[in-house]
Motif scaffolding. Structure first.
Motif, PDB file in Angstrom:
ATOM      1  N   ASP A 199     -10.425  39.812 -15.242  1.00 42.31           N
ATOM      2  CA  ASP A 199     -10.737  38.828 -16.245  1.00 42.31           C
ATOM      3  C   ASP A 199      -9.314  38.499 -16.806  1.00 42.31           C
ATOM      4  OD1 ASP A 199     -11.860  37.445 -18.121  1.00 42.31           O
ATOM      5  OD2 ASP A 199     -12.355  39.251 -19.490  1.00 42.31           O
ATOM      6  N   LEU A 200      -8.314  38.108 -15.892  1.00 41.90           N
ATOM      7  CA  LEU A 200      -7.161  37.677 -16.218  1.00 41.90           C
ATOM      8  C   LEU A 200      -7.076  36.723 -17.294  1.00 41.90           C
ATOM      9  CD1 LEU A 200      -4.152  38.358 -15.467  1.00 41.90           C
ATOM     10  CD2 LEU A 200      -4.236  36.429 -13.837  1.00 41.90           C
ATOM     11  N   ASP A 201      -7.925  35.613 -17.396  1.00 44.74           N
ATOM     12  CA  ASP A 201      -8.101  34.627 -18.231  1.00 44.74           C
ATOM     13  C   ASP A 201      -8.161  35.120 -19.510  1.00 44.74           C
ATOM     14  OD1 ASP A 201      -7.538  32.662 -16.011  1.00 44.74           O
ATOM     15  OD2 ASP A 201      -9.615  32.166 -16.112  1.00 44.74           O
ATOM     16  N   SER A 202      -8.758  36.332 -19.742  1.00 46.13           N
ATOM     17  CA  SER A 202      -8.812  36.917 -21.321  1.00 46.13           C
ATOM     18  C   SER A 202      -7.596  37.332 -21.842  1.00 46.13           C
ATOM     19  CB  SER A 202      -9.816  38.252 -21.028  1.00 46.13           C
ATOM     20  OG  SER A 202      -9.200  38.937 -20.367  1.00 46.13           O
ATOM     21  N   THR A 203      -6.523  37.425 -20.947  1.00 45.43           N
ATOM     22  CA  THR A 203      -5.011  37.675 -21.494  1.00 45.43           C
ATOM     23  C   THR A 203      -3.985  36.832 -21.388  1.00 45.43           C
ATOM     24  OG1 THR A 203      -5.620  39.992 -20.733  1.00 45.43           O
ATOM     25  CG2 THR A 203      -3.361  39.546 -21.335  1.00 45.43           C
ATOM     26  N   VAL A 204      -3.469  36.352 -22.596  1.00 45.83           N
ATOM     27  CA  VAL A 204      -2.703  35.188 -22.648  1.00 45.83           C
ATOM     28  C   VAL A 204      -0.979  35.955 -22.627  1.00 45.83           C
ATOM     29  CG1 VAL A 204      -4.005  33.751 -23.899  1.00 45.83           C
ATOM     30  CG2 VAL A 204      -2.174  35.304 -25.261  1.00 45.83           C
ATOM     31  N   TRP A 210      -2.135  44.013 -15.365  1.00 41.65           N
ATOM     32  CA  TRP A 210      -2.308  45.537 -15.610  1.00 41.65           C
ATOM     33  C   TRP A 210      -3.014  45.615 -17.107  1.00 41.65           C
ATOM     34  CZ3 TRP A 210      -0.704  48.427 -19.822  1.00 41.65           C
ATOM     35  CH2 TRP A 210      -0.881  49.928 -19.868  1.00 41.65           C
ATOM     36  N   LEU A 211      -2.673  44.718 -18.118  1.00 43.16           N
ATOM     37  CA  LEU A 211      -3.321  44.686 -19.232  1.00 43.16           C
ATOM     38  C   LEU A 211      -4.608  44.331 -19.134  1.00 43.16           C
ATOM     39  CD1 LEU A 211      -2.707  45.452 -22.227  1.00 43.16           C
ATOM     40  CD2 LEU A 211      -1.938  42.869 -22.708  1.00 43.16           C
ATOM     41  N   PRO A 215     -16.673  47.328 -27.343  1.00 35.99           N
ATOM     42  CA  PRO A 215     -16.366  46.001 -26.443  1.00 35.99           C
ATOM     43  C   PRO A 215     -15.695  44.755 -27.018  1.00 35.99           C
ATOM     44  CG  PRO A 215     -18.955  46.972 -26.464  1.00 35.99           C
ATOM     45  CD  PRO A 215     -17.961  47.408 -27.617  1.00 35.99           C
ATOM     46  N   ASP A 216     -15.787  44.663 -28.367  1.00 36.03           N
ATOM     47  CA  ASP A 216     -14.801  43.579 -28.815  1.00 36.03           C
ATOM     48  C   ASP A 216     -13.397  43.869 -29.085  1.00 36.03           C
ATOM     49  OD1 ASP A 216     -17.137  41.991 -28.858  1.00 36.03           O
ATOM     50  OD2 ASP A 216     -17.704  42.451 -30.800  1.00 36.03           O
ATOM     51  N   LEU A 217     -12.920  45.037 -28.538  1.00 33.15           N
ATOM     52  CA  LEU A 217     -11.521  45.377 -28.719  1.00 33.15           C
ATOM     53  C   LEU A 217     -10.712  44.471 -27.974  1.00 33.15           C
ATOM     54  CD1 LEU A 217      -9.525  48.052 -29.082  1.00 33.15           C
ATOM     55  CD2 LEU A 217     -10.018  48.572 -26.762  1.00 33.15           C
ATOM     56  N   HIS A 266      -8.600  36.819 -27.787  1.00 32.44           N
ATOM     57  CA  HIS A 266      -7.832  37.330 -26.534  1.00 32.44           C
ATOM     58  C   HIS A 266      -6.765  38.447 -26.512  1.00 32.44           C
ATOM     59  CE1 HIS A 266      -8.180  32.636 -26.113  1.00 32.44           C
ATOM     60  NE2 HIS A 266      -9.023  33.359 -25.105  1.00 32.44           N
ATOM     61  N   HIS A 267      -6.840  39.105 -25.467  1.00 34.04           N
ATOM     62  CA  HIS A 267      -5.626  40.199 -25.260  1.00 34.04           C
ATOM     63  C   HIS A 267      -4.286  39.266 -25.131  1.00 34.04           C
ATOM     64  CE1 HIS A 267      -9.023  42.635 -24.615  1.00 34.04           C
ATOM     65  NE2 HIS A 267      -9.206  42.256 -23.487  1.00 34.04           N
ATOM     66  N   ALA A 268      -3.133  40.070 -25.411  1.00 39.13           N
ATOM     67  CA  ALA A 268      -2.038  39.263 -25.490  1.00 39.13           C
ATOM     68  C   ALA A 268      -0.984  40.385 -24.983  1.00 39.13           C
ATOM     69  CB  ALA A 268      -1.740  38.667 -26.867  1.00 39.13           C
TER      70      ALA A 268
END
Length: 812
Positions: free
Chosen positions: A210-215, A204-205, A184-186, A36-38
């Motif tokens: 794909d907001l669900d990818s960021t916690v 923004w991040l 792509p896996d960044l 996940h992005h965070a």
């Protein structure tokens, strides 16, 4: 989040220092392990930077690696808004790497990095590269960028609040889309202590859609800060006017003597030089006191930063150049000279003291005048209540997008549709449609319809297969020389005859100096020997008077603090916590006239010195009030009221003329924005200045050429010529549109101005009086001095303030 456990090497290192891995640090590692992005929002001193790097450290631990080979190539990018922050992080990151024995290489890259090291970094990069948005964008412009960034696993964005809502944030958002395409896996991580709207920053991040990818990770709460507002002693009063807060120098010096290390923040470079000089004059104990701001040379800044890190300074006077994240744990007090202008900014600065989550930060606010006292109280209340403020997101700038397109073209041919898909994967540019995209490509390719006949504007060309490439390889070198987002006023390098650089002053200031003139800069008294090209040659002087002033952006009073100040004025019971002279000021104002209530626009009219004055208490900030003054005086002229001038501060606008204003509502009707505003902006320096900036950012006009740099006058001359051509022949040109967006939003705060005008009909209260009122005095003492550098006229200002105050406060 259920990622693998924290590696034992990291657990042991924390335990050896008497620390524990905090919950938010563990959650950042788990989020990365889960792919996940965070976004981490945690108090200053909570170990945010270490939390951001924890997944990188974990990836290199023997327990995680096992029998796998060591990761090769660039693994982690760390992006910060300030060069000083990147160097500070490098110092602190090397400690855990060394003590854990991890095989990680770390380097920095910015505009100060030598060219040979930059070339080597592209060929043999470190595992961790600390950089800025501008340097990252330049790296993406090289043909080897695809290979360089293919190995990147993580991007860590520190102090994300400092630039995500600006054009630097636009540039970084576009860089993230390119990085994600190359790797792509960044995983993306962003860190901040002061977000008013974390969900907006999470959007923004995240890749758009794909907001669900960021916690969102929220940090553990820290100890509450200990903040005091300094008041005059020995029976003195809070000043009526001025914002240098020079009255507090004796008390400030005593605080520096009592503490081990004190960080003294000012809001401008001029005030940093001015306060430093006053402190130095009062420094009977010869205490080591330094100065730090963005116009000093790299060598001067590094020297001071090193001295602070080693604990060799008792005090450091600075600007926003040290606002963000610099971790000097031995600072035991922060002082804010003048109003903080926002609760988030204040919190950020307070956090520089102690910089530990479990220990309270100590800070002292020093108001320059009575309105600033109220603002300091409002900011302090907001900090204590956990309320934050900040700028809203707006659509990404077209000039920045044009610069990014050129950077991608420098790296190699690109497909039109593929690059559009990349660009639209960011929130900042998700609005770009195919028609808008075609306009951008056409501008980069030819400069637009009116300029396409000139070869120098033709930078990229479309091939038959639909791909785009550079028209000539030299275009890449030209782009890299001129790329960037920060367009400061043109500067002159200040040097001694032996070549030693002290820093830079603005060209407008330096051009007015002649041999023999003296000035104060970098904490020294200097005499001008001569001007050579874009250099000001100086030598030491025995005494100097003037201090360089800078035309940098004025810190705006946030809407949040503005509302709080107005609420405090209405809360008469709350006045009990104010000092006697401030409480008396408000009580007499309430008796003589009235106080502006929340949701009300108070307008006062009164005669003074043979002129008719009108004061509008807008509380909308200096930019909006300055713009309103220009518009109102135009309408006064049309109405035959004989306007003679105006003056503005963050809280009010004062206008004076030959005849009194009887109907202020007629001067403030909302159609002023669609009539006078448009005409005024088109014919004023505002739009030309905005056009100059977007022309430079977009690459249409170049500041730098091989072996030479254009002066500010040369750049302005070039942009003015192009501006006049486009206004006449292509008024819908891409850059005219971009300049309008800048002029409306950034230079005039037109959003706040428009909201004020929309409310006027229902909220305006007009009070006609026979003399100046107490609330008007802080504004009135500015008349005739709005262009005088603050501090240089303090004594005279105080004398006039006393005279005005006597008239305002005496019984009827």
């Amino acid at each position: 989040m259920t990622g693998p456990a924290i590696p034992p090497e990291i657990q042991t290192w924390f335990a050896g220092r008497g620390w524990r891995v905090r919950r938010h640090q563990a959650e950042m590692l788990a989020a990365d392990d889960d792919g996940h992005h965070a976004l981490l929002v945690a108090d200053t001193g909570a170990g945010k930077t270490l939390a951001g790097f924890l997944p990188t450290l974990a990836a290199f631990t023997p327990s995680r690696l096992g029998d796998a080979p060591l990761p090769e190539g660039l693994h982690t990018l760390y992006v910060s808004p300030l060069k000083a922050l990147a160097h500070d992080v490098q110092r602190n990151l090397l400690t855990p790497i060394t003590e854990m024995g991890l095989p990680i290489t770390v380097e920095t890259r910015s505009g100060d990095t030598p060219s040979d090291r930059k070339a080597r970094q592209r060929a043999r990069p470190p595992h961790v590269l600390l950089t800025t948005p501008e340097s990252l964008s330049l790296l993406l412009s090289y043909p080897e960028s695809a290979q360089l960034f293919a190995t990147v696993q993580r991007v860590v964005i520190d102090e994300v609040h400092a630039f995500a809502t600006s054009k630097r944030g636009d540039l970084l958002a576009l860089a993230l889309t390119r990085l994600q395409a190359l790797a792509p896996d960044l995983r993306r991580a962003a860190l901040s202590a002061t977000l008013a709207d974390p969900e907006a920053f999470r959007g923004w991040l995240a890749p758009w859609g794909d907001l669900d990818s960021t916690v969102l990770v929220e940090g553990e709460a820290g100890a509450p800060a200990e903040v005091e507002i300094l008041l005059p002693d020995d029976g003195q009063r809070v000043p009526w006017g001025g914002h240098a807060a020079a009255w507090a120098l004796p008390q400030l010096y005593e605080a520096i003597r009592r503490n081990r290390t004190t960080l003294v923040f000012t809001n401008t470079r001029f005030l940093a030089e001015y306060i430093f000089q006053l402190l130095w004059d009062a420094n009977e104990d010869k205490l080591p006191i330094g100065i730090h701001h963005g116009s000093l040379s790299k060598e001067a800044r590094r020297k001071v930063e090193g001295a602070m890190a080693r604990g060799e300074l008792r005090a450091l006077v600075c600007t926003a150049s040290l606002d963000l994240g610099v971790d000097w744990g031995d600072i035991d007090m922060v002082v804010q000279m003048g109003a903080p202008k926002g609760s988030s900014r204040l919190l950020q600065r307070i956090g520089r003291a102690n910089h530990r989550l479990d220990q309270p930060s100590r800070a002292m606010l020093v108001p320059g005048n009575r309105f600033e006292f109220l603002e300091a109280m409002a900011a302090l209340d907001a900090v204590n209540e956990g309320q934050r403020d900040g700028e809203d997101f707006r659509p990404g700038g077209l000039d920045v997008l044009a610069q990014h397109v050129m950077a991608i073209a420098c790296a190699g041919p690109f497909g039109e549709a593929a690059l559009l898909a990349e660009v639209r994967s960011s929130m900042a540019y998700s609005w770009v449609d195919e028609a808008g995209w075609s306009r951008v490509l056409n501008f980069v390719a030819t400069g637009g319809y009116s300029l396409r006949a000139y070869d120098r504007f033709q930078r990229i060309v479309r091939l038959k297969d639909g791909t785009w490439r550079l028209t000539h390889p030299q275009q890449a070198a030209r782009h890299r020389l001129n790329a960037g987002i920060i367009v400061d006023s043109e500067m002159l390098e200040v040097r001694f005859r032996n070549g030693r650089s002290l820093g830079k002053v603005e060209e407008n200031f330096g051009a007015g100096l002649k041999p023999g003139d003296t000035f104060r800069f970098a904490g020294m008294d200097l005499e001008v020997e001569g001007v050579r090209d874009l250099e000001l040659i100086v030598r030491g002087a025995k005494k100097a008077g003037q201090i360089p002033s800078y035309n940098g952006a004025r810190l705006p009073l946030t809407t949040h603090l503005s509302a709080r100040v107005q609420a405090m004025l209405a809360d008469r019971a709350g006045w009990a916590r104010f000092p006697d002279d401030v409480r008396e000021w408000l009580e007499v104002q309430d008796w003589r006239s009235r106080l502006p209530a929340p949701g009300e626009l108070l307008v006062e009219s009164f005669p003074h010195g043979g002129r008719a004055y009108t004061v509008y208490y807008t509380f909308e900030g200096w930019n909006a009030n300055q713009s309103l003054g220009m518009l109102v005086t135009r309408r006064m002229e049309d109405a035959g009221l004989g306007p003679m001038g105006f003056v503005a501060n963050d809280y009010a606008l004062g206008v004076w003329g030959l005849r009194p204003v009887k109907d202020p509502a007629a001067l403030l009707s909302p159609d002023i924005l669609s009539h006078e505003f448009v005409e005024w902006v088109q014919n004023s320096y505002l739009l030309r200045r905005a056009f100059r900036e977007v022309a430079v950012i977009s690459g249409l006009v170049e500041r730098q050429q091989p072996g030479a740099r254009k002066s500010g006058r040369q750049v302005t001359f070039s942009t003015d010529l192009i501006y006049d051509v486009l206004r006449k022949h292509e008024p819908d040109h891409l850059l005219i549109e971009a300049a309008w967006a800048d002029a409306r939003a950034r230079m005039t705060d037109v959003g706040r101005l428009g909201a004020l005008l929309d409310r006027t009909a229902a909220e305006l209260v007009h009070v006609e009086l026979d003399r100046v009122t107490p609330l008007a005095v802080p504004l009135m003492v500015m008349i005739g001095r709005e262009f005088v550098p603050t501090g240089s006229a303090d004594d005279e200002l105080l004398l006039e303030a006393e005279s005005l105050a006597a008239a305002a406060m005496r019984p009827a």
